[in-house]
Design an enzyme around this catalytic site. Structure first.
Site, mmCIF file in Angstrom:
data_model
loop_
_atom_site.group_PDB
_atom_site.id
_atom_site.type_symbol
_atom_site.label_atom_id
_atom_site.label_comp_id
_atom_site.label_asym_id
_atom_site.label_seq_id
_atom_site.Cartn_x
_atom_site.Cartn_y
_atom_site.Cartn_z
ATOM 1 N N SER A 1 0.844 -1.458 -0.100
ATOM 2 C CA SER A 1 -0.002 -0.088 -0.146
ATOM 3 C C SER A 1 0.792 1.215 -0.068
ATOM 4 C CB SER A 1 -0.697 0.007 1.218
ATOM 5 O OG SER A 1 -1.302 1.179 1.477
ATOM 6 N N LYS B 1 2.090 -4.062 6.327
ATOM 7 C CA LYS B 1 2.458 -3.686 5.245
ATOM 8 C C LYS B 1 3.919 -3.698 5.030
ATOM 9 C CE LYS B 1 -1.592 -4.599 3.500
ATOM 10 N NZ LYS B 1 -1.654 -6.053 2.832
ATOM 11 N N TYR C 1 -2.140 -1.755 10.886
ATOM 12 C CA TYR C 1 -2.397 -2.190 9.569
ATOM 13 C C TYR C 1 -1.231 -1.579 8.585
ATOM 14 C CZ TYR C 1 -3.881 -1.701 4.718
ATOM 15 O OH TYR C 1 -3.590 -1.516 3.451
HETATM 16 C C1 UD1 Z 1 -7.361 4.492 3.849
HETATM 17 C C2 UD1 Z 1 -6.392 3.899 4.715
HETATM 18 C C3 UD1 Z 1 -5.085 3.281 4.096
HETATM 19 C C4 UD1 Z 1 -5.451 2.313 3.314
HETATM 20 C C5 UD1 Z 1 -6.693 2.684 2.455
HETATM 21 C C6 UD1 Z 1 -7.219 1.357 1.869
HETATM 22 C C7 UD1 Z 1 -6.566 5.621 6.738
HETATM 23 C C8 UD1 Z 1 -5.982 6.682 7.357
HETATM 24 N N1 UD1 Z 1 -5.827 5.011 5.610
HETATM 25 O O1 UD1 Z 1 -6.523 5.387 2.820
HETATM 26 O O2 UD1 Z 1 -4.207 2.951 5.166
HETATM 27 O O3 UD1 Z 1 -4.325 1.645 2.494
HETATM 28 O O4 UD1 Z 1 -7.522 3.295 3.105
HETATM 29 O O5 UD1 Z 1 -8.117 1.751 0.723
HETATM 30 O O6 UD1 Z 1 -7.553 5.012 7.292
HETATM 31 N N2 UD1 Z 1 -12.797 10.972 3.401
HETATM 32 C C9 UD1 Z 1 -13.920 11.811 3.801
HETATM 33 N N3 UD1 Z 1 -15.029 11.078 4.294
HETATM 34 C C10 UD1 Z 1 -15.269 9.871 4.540
HETATM 35 C C11 UD1 Z 1 -14.101 8.884 4.122
HETATM 36 C C12 UD1 Z 1 -12.994 9.401 3.629
HETATM 37 O O7 UD1 Z 1 -13.750 12.944 3.571
HETATM 38 O O8 UD1 Z 1 -16.354 9.395 4.998
HETATM 39 C C13 UD1 Z 1 -11.550 11.341 2.672
HETATM 40 C C14 UD1 Z 1 -10.358 11.166 3.619
HETATM 41 O O9 UD1 Z 1 -10.366 12.052 4.694
HETATM 42 C C15 UD1 Z 1 -9.494 11.013 2.685
HETATM 43 C C16 UD1 Z 1 -10.089 10.578 1.417
HETATM 44 O O10 UD1 Z 1 -11.301 10.843 1.524
HETATM 45 O O11 UD1 Z 1 -8.745 12.324 2.366
HETATM 46 C C17 UD1 Z 1 -9.751 9.095 1.101
HETATM 47 O O12 UD1 Z 1 -10.170 8.304 2.214
HETATM 48 P P1 UD1 Z 1 -10.256 6.909 2.214
HETATM 49 O O13 UD1 Z 1 -11.041 6.238 1.281
HETATM 50 O O14 UD1 Z 1 -10.549 6.362 3.595
HETATM 51 O O15 UD1 Z 1 -8.621 6.303 1.937
HETATM 52 P P2 UD1 Z 1 -7.188 6.804 2.774
HETATM 53 O O16 UD1 Z 1 -7.348 7.467 3.746
HETATM 54 O O17 UD1 Z 1 -6.602 7.310 1.342
#
Ligand code: UD1
Length: 337
Positions: A125, A154, A150
Site C-alpha cells: 500500500s 504492510k 495495519y
Molecule cells: C485508507 C487508509 C489506508 C488504506 C486505504 C485502503 C486511513 C488513514 N488510511 O486510505 O491505510 O491503505 O484506506 O483503501 O484510514 N474521506 C472523507 N470522508 C469519508 C471517508 C474519507 O472525507 O467518509 C476522505 C479522507 O479524509 C481522505 C479521502 O477521503 O482524504 C480518502 O479516504 P479513504 O478512502 O479512507 O482512503 P485513505 O485514507 O487514503
C-alpha cells in the site's frame, strides 16, 4: 498455468481472478469469507463464463496451508490478497492484524521456500510512504514510520518477503496500491463493505443511494487547492490487470531483481471535493455532505509517480476518476435493486 489467489473473493482479489481467467490462467481461490461472500463466485462466472476452484480456508491454520501446498505443487504463482485492512480496527485489535496479515504470510512463504522456484505477488500500500516529502511519490521515497498496526503489517510484510527472497528461490513483486475504487463495468462484481464504509467512494455511493444521510468531509483546511485531502484514485480493473502483468513478468523471468516494487496509481491527484463533484456529474444528482473536523491519521496528499510501472512493468492505468465512479455507482444501484 495454475495460480493461487488468496483473498480471491474480496474486492481487488475478485477483479484479479477475472483478469487472470481472461488471460487463460486456471485459478484456485483461498478465502475464509471473513469479509467476502461465496456469491462472488457467481459474479466471476457471470463475467468470464468460468468457475475458479475455491477452497474455504483460514490461512492462520498452518496445517491447512501445508496441506494445500502439498496438494497443489504445480503453481505458476501466488497472488496474496488475503489480509485485514481496516485502519481503526487494527488500532483496536493489533494482534488480530499481526496474526491475520503476518502469520499467514509466513506460513505461505514457508511452503513456497520448499519449491524448486516460486513467484509471489504481494498487496502492499502507498500507506508505507506516510506523508511523503516529494510529490508525485516514487518507489524510492523513504518508508516512513507506520501510523497504525495495519500500515505496519504492510511494511513488515515487505521486509519479510525481501529477506526471504534473498535466501530462497522465491521471486516477488510488491505492488503498492494507491486508492482502489470502482467495480467491474458489467456490475457483476464490486466492493462489498461490511457495516459503515470507512473509505470515501463506498460512503459516497451509499449516500447517493440513500443508505447514509450525508457524507462527512474530513477537513477543508488542509494546504491543498481547495483545502481537502488529495489522493490517487485507481480503477480496480486497472489494478487487477497490473497483477496479471506482474505475474507474467515473474513467470517469464523478466524481473531484474529477486524483489521488485511498483507503485500502482494513475499519477493524478484528486481532492475530496473533486471526487464529490465528479460523482454528482456521473450520477446526475447532488450529494449531501458537510465539512467536519480532520480525521486522525489522515495524510494530506498522496499520488503516484507511475514511471516505473509504465516503463519497467509495462502497465498503465487507462480509466479515469469518472470511469471509476460511474462503475461504482452502477454497482451500488445493482446491489440495492
Ligand atoms: C485508507 C487508509 C489506508 C488504506 C486505504 C485502503 C486511513 C488513514 N488510511 O486510505 O491505510 O491503505 O484506506 O483503501 O484510514 N474521506 C472523507 N470522508 C469519508 C471517508 C474519507 O472525507 O467518509 C476522505 C479522507 O479524509 C481522505 C479521502 O477521503 O482524504 C480518502 O479516504 P479513504 O478512502 O479512507 O482512503 P485513505 O485514507 O487514503
Amino acid at each position: 498455468m495454475k495460480v493461487l489467489v488468496t483473498g480471491g473473493l474480496g474486492f481487488i482479489g475478485s477483479h484479479t481472478v477475472v483478469e487472470l481467467q481472461n488471460e487463460g490462467f486456471e485459478v484456485v481461490i483461498i478465502d475464509n469469507l471473513s469479509n467476502s461472500s461465496e456469491k462472488v463466485l457467481d459474479g466471476i462466472v457471470a463475467v468470464t463464463g468460468k468457475k475458479p476452484l475455491f477452497e474455504k480456508m483460514d490461512l492462520r491454520e498452518k496445517a491447512a496451508v501445508q496441506d494445500f501446498f502439498a496438494r497443489h505443487s504445480d503453481l505458476a504463482g501466488v497472488i496474496h490478497f488475503a489480509a485485514s485492512k481496516a485502519v481503526n480496527e487494527s488500532v483496536e485489535n493489533p494482534l488480530l492484524y499481526y496474526e491475520n496479515n503476518i502469520n499467514t504470510l509466513v506460513y505461505i512463504l514457508q511452503e513456497l521456500q520448499k519449491m524448486e522456484s516460486a513467484n509471489f505477488i504481494f498487496s502492499s500500500s502507498c500507506t508505507v510512504y506516510g506523508e511523503a516529502d516529494v510529490m508525485p511519490i516514487t518507489e524510492s521515497a523513504p518508508v516512513k514510520p507506520a501510523l497504525s498496526p495495519y500500515g505496519n503489517t504492510k511494511q513488515i510484510g515487505e521486509e519479510i518477503i525481501t529477506e526471504t527472497c534473498k535466501v530462497s528461490r522465491i521471486n516477488s513483486i510488491l505492488l503498492r496500491y494507491f486508492n482502489p475504487i470502482g467495480a467491474h463495468p458489467s456490475a457483476h462484481i464490486g466492493e462489498l463493505p461490511i457495516g459503515v464504509p470507512q473509505n470515501l467512494v463506498p460512503f459516497i455511493t451509499q449516500t447517493g443511494i440513500g443508505i447514509r444521510e450525508q457524507l462527512s468531509v474530513y477537513g477543508d483546511d488542509y494546504p491543498t487547492t481547495d483545502g481537502t485531502c488529495i489522493r490517487d484514485y485507481i480503477h480496480v480493473v486497472d489494478l487487477a490487470k497490473a497483477h496479471v502483468v506482474a505475474l507474467q513478468r515473474l513467470i517469464n523471468k523478466k524481473n531484474v531483481d529477486k524483489v521488485e516494487t511498483f507503485n500502482l496509481g494513475t499519477g493524478t491527484g484528486s481532492s475530496v471535493l473533486e471526487v464529490i463533484t465528479t460523482f454528482e456529474k456521473v450520477s446526475g444528482k447532488p450529494l449531501p455532505y458537510q465539512i467536519v473536523g480532520r480525521r486522525e491519521g489522515d495524510i494530506i496528499t498522496a499520488y503516484a509517480n507511475t514511471d516505473k510501472a509504465n516503463n519497467v512493468l509495462g502497465w498503465k492505468a487507462k480509466s479515469t476518476l469518472e470511469d471509476g465512479l460511474t462503475s461504482a455507482w452502477k454497482w451500488e444501484q445493482k446491489i440495492r435493486s
